[in-house]
Design a protein around this motif. Sequence first.
Motif, mmCIF file in Angstrom:
data_model
loop_
_atom_site.group_PDB
_atom_site.id
_atom_site.type_symbol
_atom_site.label_atom_id
_atom_site.label_comp_id
_atom_site.label_asym_id
_atom_site.label_seq_id
_atom_site.Cartn_x
_atom_site.Cartn_y
_atom_site.Cartn_z
ATOM 1 N N ILE A 196 1.044 5.563 -9.237
ATOM 2 C CA ILE A 196 2.118 5.169 -8.330
ATOM 3 C C ILE A 196 1.547 4.244 -7.256
ATOM 4 O O ILE A 196 0.538 4.567 -6.615
ATOM 5 N N VAL A 197 2.174 3.106 -7.059
ATOM 6 C CA VAL A 197 1.834 2.207 -5.950
ATOM 7 C C VAL A 197 3.015 2.196 -4.987
ATOM 8 O O VAL A 197 4.158 1.983 -5.397
ATOM 9 N N SER A 198 2.708 2.462 -3.730
ATOM 10 C CA SER A 198 3.755 2.533 -2.702
ATOM 11 C C SER A 198 3.481 1.527 -1.598
ATOM 12 O O SER A 198 2.319 1.257 -1.253
ATOM 13 N N LEU A 199 4.555 0.984 -1.058
ATOM 14 C CA LEU A 199 4.466 0.183 0.165
ATOM 15 C C LEU A 199 4.557 1.146 1.336
ATOM 16 O O LEU A 199 5.469 1.973 1.392
ATOM 17 N N THR A 200 3.615 1.078 2.257
ATOM 18 C CA THR A 200 3.674 1.949 3.422
ATOM 19 C C THR A 200 4.397 1.239 4.560
ATOM 20 O O THR A 200 4.619 0.027 4.522
ATOM 21 N N SER A 201 4.737 2.005 5.559
ATOM 22 C CA SER A 201 5.469 1.448 6.696
ATOM 23 C C SER A 201 4.581 0.624 7.614
ATOM 24 O O SER A 201 5.070 -0.199 8.387
ATOM 25 N N GLN A 202 3.267 0.821 7.546
ATOM 26 C CA GLN A 202 2.351 0.111 8.434
ATOM 27 C C GLN A 202 2.342 -1.386 8.140
ATOM 28 O O GLN A 202 2.196 -1.793 6.984
ATOM 29 N N VAL A 203 2.469 -2.200 9.169
ATOM 30 C CA VAL A 203 2.410 -3.654 9.018
ATOM 31 C C VAL A 203 1.663 -4.258 10.198
ATOM 32 O O VAL A 203 1.571 -3.654 11.270
ATOM 33 N N ARG A 204 1.128 -5.423 9.951
ATOM 34 C CA ARG A 204 0.588 -6.234 11.050
ATOM 35 C C ARG A 204 1.566 -7.363 11.302
ATOM 36 O O ARG A 204 2.047 -8.006 10.364
ATOM 37 N N VAL A 205 1.860 -7.584 12.587
ATOM 38 C CA VAL A 205 2.828 -8.607 12.975
ATOM 39 C C VAL A 205 2.135 -9.635 13.843
ATOM 40 O O VAL A 205 1.375 -9.290 14.751
ATOM 41 N N ASP A 206 2.393 -10.884 13.575
ATOM 42 C CA ASP A 206 1.767 -11.988 14.298
ATOM 43 C C ASP A 206 1.987 -11.851 15.800
ATOM 44 O O ASP A 206 3.130 -11.722 16.256
#
Length: 231
Positions: free
Chosen positions: A109-119
């Motif tokens: 299973i590959v999941s997208l997590t909620s963590q992001v980097r924003v410019d």
Amino acid sequence: MSELLSYEGVTSVFLESTLRQPSLRGGDISDEAQWLTRAARGEYTDRGFGFWDFLLSSAVDASAPTRIALWKRAIKHEDQTDDLEEVDTVGFIRQLSNAAFYDLDSRRIVSLTSQVRVDGKDTELHLPMLDFALAASSHNDAVAVEMLDELGLSGNLYRSGRSYHYFGATPVPTTVMTSTLARAQLLGPLVDHRWISHQLINNRCALRISTDTTRHTQAHVLVATTLDAVN
């Protein structure tokens, strides 16, 4: 999904790769647990949700060893921190376009997590997410959209196969993500309240984006995009 990642200047995302654990059958605990688990699975098949709710409720009247063993399984939590990979947004969108997460091994299973980097942002930000427990249908497409509207959430709603996944459009601080999850949990069992509990423990969310050869064979299908998400 790519339009969400460019909406607020997301520069990279974090992917989680895990192996799906075998479904609980109860036979390794006791014959009693196996019978209870089989009954709970039948209930889940009929209603589309509530496996653990039905199992734990039924286990109240079981023998103490069986009851306690099922409680231990119910509260078990796997920390997936070591399985995270940061991917720049451009590379991730390219992977989506190339169907890199389709037809994986049966338990991968590959999941997208909620963590992001924003410019331009130094604080930890998250894309709000929700895992629904509603059975996918034309009627429930509208029901899920209504629930998101009541929660004040903007973004994309997808059919994830048998149910729905919601991916938010606007990155928010951890405290806002936590509050959103807690409020959504009040709508259980229409949302997956056990999924929410695991996300709260992790201080982040994760939703499957992959398909495999046995259980999750259908790719996500967009149901609705809120106006806020496309402005």
